[in-house]
Scaffold this active site. Sequence first.
Site, PDB file in Angstrom:
ATOM      1  N   LYS A  13      39.809  24.659 -13.856  1.00  0.00           N
ATOM      2  CA  LYS A  13      40.280  24.228 -15.179  1.00  0.00           C
ATOM      3  C   LYS A  13      39.089  24.071 -16.100  1.00  0.00           C
ATOM      4  CE  LYS A  13      38.731  19.755 -14.980  1.00  0.00           C
ATOM      5  NZ  LYS A  13      37.691  19.188 -15.881  1.00  0.00           N
ATOM      6  N   ASP A 138      42.731  14.106 -12.155  1.00  0.00           N
ATOM      7  CA  ASP A 138      42.883  15.516 -12.519  1.00  0.00           C
ATOM      8  C   ASP A 138      43.943  16.238 -11.685  1.00  0.00           C
ATOM      9  OD1 ASP A 138      40.941  15.324 -14.413  1.00  0.00           O
ATOM     10  OD2 ASP A 138      39.458  16.573 -13.393  1.00  0.00           O
TER      11      ASP A 138
END
Length: 284
Positions: A13, A138
């Site tokens: 990401k 996350d």
Amino acid sequence: MTRWCSGWPAPAKINRFLRVLGRRSDGYHQLQTLFQFIEPTDQLDFAVTADPMVTREGGLPGLDPEADLAVRAARSLQRFAGVEQGVCIRLTKRIPAGGGLGGGSSDAATTLVALNRLWECRLPRSSLMKLALELGADVPVFVAGEAAWAEGVGEELRPVTVDEPWLLVADPGVAVDTGAVFRAMKLTRPGAQLTIRDFEAGAVGNDCESVVRQLHPAVGEALDVLGEQGPVALSGTGGCCFCRFDSRQAASEAAERVGNRVVTWLCRASNRSPLLDRLSVVPS
């Protein structure tokens, strides 16, 4: 004969921006960011076993399997769902460790999603998201699999559809300790809160950059090298950083100009995780 269910992706990401809005009473920081998915992608293969052991092959050299987020994710799901089976996880790492690209979190999310299918737990996504948050702030965005506007400590997610630029990503080869970055931050003046409209108008930046530059000069050098090609941003707390481009050709030309001064690769930001596509395929 071991039967493997192969090819479960765990993408990296980026944080298109990162605002640190203040410190909460529990010691964590209030954040604001926007997540998208990029390459490289780790690969996980799973072999369900009759005994309840959870084991791992591959992964990061030197990392104790007991500390591996994928192993912890499997055991968390096993306990929560009352699963009597076990699994061997074969992990092929491609995402740089400590690079701000969420590799460990993504591995954990893919493990939760895959084993929910392979162990036939049939848990709703809301339950997987709860387990994901217990593993790390996350992890939920990787379970959800959609680009997201995030607040709180990063766990309050709102799916968004934003531009998907070509990127030139640089890896200075530095593993940054996120906890050390936040401990070093002196929030005498909290960062300004943004709206999506602010982001679309070009309000970006990363409030951790100045601290990361001080702690890791090599990251600062990578930011400067990439910054010669255009606006550069740190992903998370680094050490990886990236430049955005309107086309693959423009990104490729920038990579040629950078040369071998820092390790780089080209990829495109995506609003959809490849994990969702793998989930739609019958396991094999």
